[in-house]
Design an enzyme around this catalytic site. Structure first.
Site, PDB file in Angstrom:
ATOM      1  N   ALA A  63       0.863  -1.181   0.000  1.00 27.88           N
ATOM      2  CA  ALA A  63       0.000   0.000   0.000  1.00 27.88           C
ATOM      3  C   ALA A  63       0.899   1.231   0.000  1.00 27.88           C
ATOM      4  CB  ALA A  63      -0.925  -0.012   1.203  1.00 27.88           C
ATOM      5  N   GLY A 108       0.249  -4.941   1.068  1.00 26.84           N
ATOM      6  CA  GLY A 108      -0.972  -5.009   0.273  1.00 26.84           C
ATOM      7  C   GLY A 108      -0.826  -5.835  -0.984  1.00 26.84           C
ATOM      8  N   GLU A 111      -1.241  -9.394   0.125  1.00 22.20           N
ATOM      9  CA  GLU A 111      -2.673  -9.545   0.415  1.00 22.20           C
ATOM     10  C   GLU A 111      -3.493  -9.660  -0.871  1.00 22.20           C
ATOM     11  OE1 GLU A 111      -3.366  -7.180   4.557  1.00 22.20           O
ATOM     12  OE2 GLU A 111      -2.523  -6.007   2.920  1.00 22.20           O
ATOM     13  N   GLU A 131       4.135  -4.985   7.749  1.00 24.30           N
ATOM     14  CA  GLU A 131       3.425  -3.859   8.352  1.00 24.30           C
ATOM     15  C   GLU A 131       3.859  -3.538   9.776  1.00 24.30           C
ATOM     16  OE1 GLU A 131       0.655  -5.318   5.091  1.00 24.30           O
ATOM     17  OE2 GLU A 131       1.949  -6.262   6.593  1.00 24.30           O
TER      18      GLU A 131
END
Length: 258
Positions: A63, A108, A111, A131
């Protein structure tokens, strides 16, 4: 469409995230673009299988930290709901989705790959949920999908240490199905997609539905889903063609997908 491109090759839809200057990092715009393309693929009856990949040397590097840096708690939850919702839509789409992971799949990006049905990796791919090293948790389903895929102990290890692993280790723990030389990845993804396209698509979609639903419930309920799907497919023209070809020893089948 913005940062996400759709190309069709036969019955395969190739979706490419292309924000190379940021290693395809997911910001709000990329997520919205991906959301729109997923809808486009889902609505196109000529697309049977979707391949998702990244442009350049990254699948999705994560992200967008530049966007997230200024988030308040409210902003963070809103961003998590946005990304998580897009990934759930991808996961729940009736059509199979193959991730062709060509490079970095971190945060991300990891994911996103886990929201796909089958994951193929380049030898250059790297995976991780880093993260906690940034002071946050995974926000787009990492804490939920990773333990379902690799088991609780290994998921805890990867998430709590922020460790980044190479493609071969990802294969060893079951995070990806296969690892290929970088120059072969898309050809292998297309080969797999076309093998799926060659089968009866109602049966393919019903099988995906049963697997996805069954992973969220107990075996008794899952078996009931499967019996229902089996009944549905037994009422299709494709069943008559597939079984007819078997009994007649015909290699060629002509599925009507109805």
């Amino acid at each position: 469409m913005g940062f996400v491109k759709l190309e069709k090759q036969g019955h395969v839809g190739i979706v490419t995230i292309d924000r190379q200057e940021a290693l395809n990092a997911l910001n709000s715009q990329v997520l919205s673009d991906l959301d729109a393309v997923i809808d486009q693929v889902a609505a196109d009856d000529e697309i049977y299988v979707m391949i998702l990949t990244g442009a350049g040397r990254s699948f999705v590097a994560g992200a967008d930290i530049g966007e997230m840096k200024g988030f308040s708690s409210i902003d963070g939850k809103k961003f998590g709901v946005h990304g998580g919702g897009v990934f759930l839509k991808l996961e729940n789409m009736s059509k199979p989705v193959i991730a062709a992971i060509n490079g970095f799949a971190l945060g991300g990006g990891c994911e996103l790959s886990m929201a796909c049905d089958i994951r193929l990796a380049s030898e250059k791919a790297k995976f991780g949920q880093p993260e906690v090293g940034l002071g946050i948790t995974p926000g787009f389903g990492g804490t939920q999908r990773l333990p379902r895929i690799v088991g609780i102990s290994k998921a805890m290890e990867l998430i709590l240490t922020a460790k980044v692993i190479k493609a071969e280790e990802a294969k060893a723990i079951g995070l990806v199905s296969e690892v290929y030389p970088a120059e072969e990845l898309m050809d292998k993804a297309m080969e797999l997609a076309n093998a799926i396209c060659a089968n009866a698509q109602i049966a393919v979609c019903e099988s995906k539905r049963c697997i996805r639903m069954g992973m969220q419930t107990d075996i008794n309920t899952g078996s009931a889903f499967e019996a229902e799907a089996f009944g549905v497919t037994c009422g299709t023209e494709d069943k008559n063609e597939g079984m007819g070809a078997f009994l007649e020893k015909r290699a060629e089948k002509h599925f009507q997908n109805k």
